[in-house]
Design a protein around this motif. Sequence first.
Motif, PDB file in Angstrom:
ATOM      1  N   LYS A   2       0.840  -1.198   0.000  1.00 53.26           N
ATOM      2  CA  LYS A   2       0.000   0.000   0.000  1.00 53.26           C
ATOM      3  C   LYS A   2       0.876   1.250   0.000  1.00 53.26           C
ATOM      4  O   LYS A   2       1.898   1.324   0.661  1.00 53.26           O
ATOM      5  N   HIS A 148      -7.483  -3.732   5.955  1.00 50.45           N
ATOM      6  CA  HIS A 148      -8.705  -4.352   5.434  1.00 50.45           C
ATOM      7  C   HIS A 148      -9.577  -3.323   4.715  1.00 50.45           C
ATOM      8  O   HIS A 148     -10.113  -3.594   3.636  1.00 50.45           O
ATOM      9  N   GLU A 151      -8.116  -2.737   1.398  1.00 53.05           N
ATOM     10  CA  GLU A 151      -8.357  -3.876   0.502  1.00 53.05           C
ATOM     11  C   GLU A 151      -9.760  -3.807  -0.096  1.00 53.05           C
ATOM     12  O   GLU A 151      -9.950  -4.075  -1.288  1.00 53.05           O
ATOM     13  N   GLU A 156      -9.508  -5.437  -3.570  1.00 52.09           N
ATOM     14  CA  GLU A 156      -8.636  -6.587  -3.322  1.00 52.09           C
ATOM     15  C   GLU A 156      -9.316  -7.599  -2.401  1.00 52.09           C
ATOM     16  O   GLU A 156      -8.864  -8.710  -2.272  1.00 52.09           O
TER      17      GLU A 156
END
Length: 163
Positions: A2, A148, A151, A156
Motif C-alpha cells: 500500500k 482491510h 483492501e 482486493e
Amino acid sequence: MKRVAIITASDSGYNGNREDLSAPVIEEIVGKQGYQVVKKILLPDDKAMLSQAMQEICDNNEADLILTTGGTGFSPRDVMPEATLAITERIVPGIPEAMRAYSMQFTKRAMLSRATAGIRKTTLIINMPGSPKAVRECLEYIITELNHGLEILLSEASNCARK
C-alpha cells in the motif's frame, strides 16, 4: 504494498521556524506495517493549497492512503478538516470517532479534535493530530484495521464479514 502520502499542515514548519516531528512518526508506523511512503509534503495552513495537494494525489492515483497531520484544532488557521471535506466524495466518520474515543483515555482534550476522514476515488484520507505523541497513539490504534479497509476500497477483498 500500500502506498501512503503524508501531508503536514503547519505555518511555522512551512516557514522553516519549526521542525515537523509528526510526519516521521507516521512514516515509522506505516513502514512497520509494510506500507510504502511515496510522498511527503509540508504546506502552510491554507485550505486551498491543502485541498489541491490532496486532490492531485487522489486524482493521479499516487497513493492509496493520505495521512495528514496538523490543522485539526480550534485555531482560526486550523483548516485541515475543511480542506479534506472539500475534496472527498464519501465521508468515513468511524475512523476519527474511534481515534477520539481511544484518545479520551489519555486526555479529555481529545474531544476537541475536529479530525475527519473521507474517500476520493480509491484513496482514503485520514486527518491525524498535530502532536507526535497523539499521532503515535491514534495511528497505532487504527493501523491494523486500515489494511482491510484499503483492501475493500481497492477491490482486493470483497467482504467485511468475519468467520
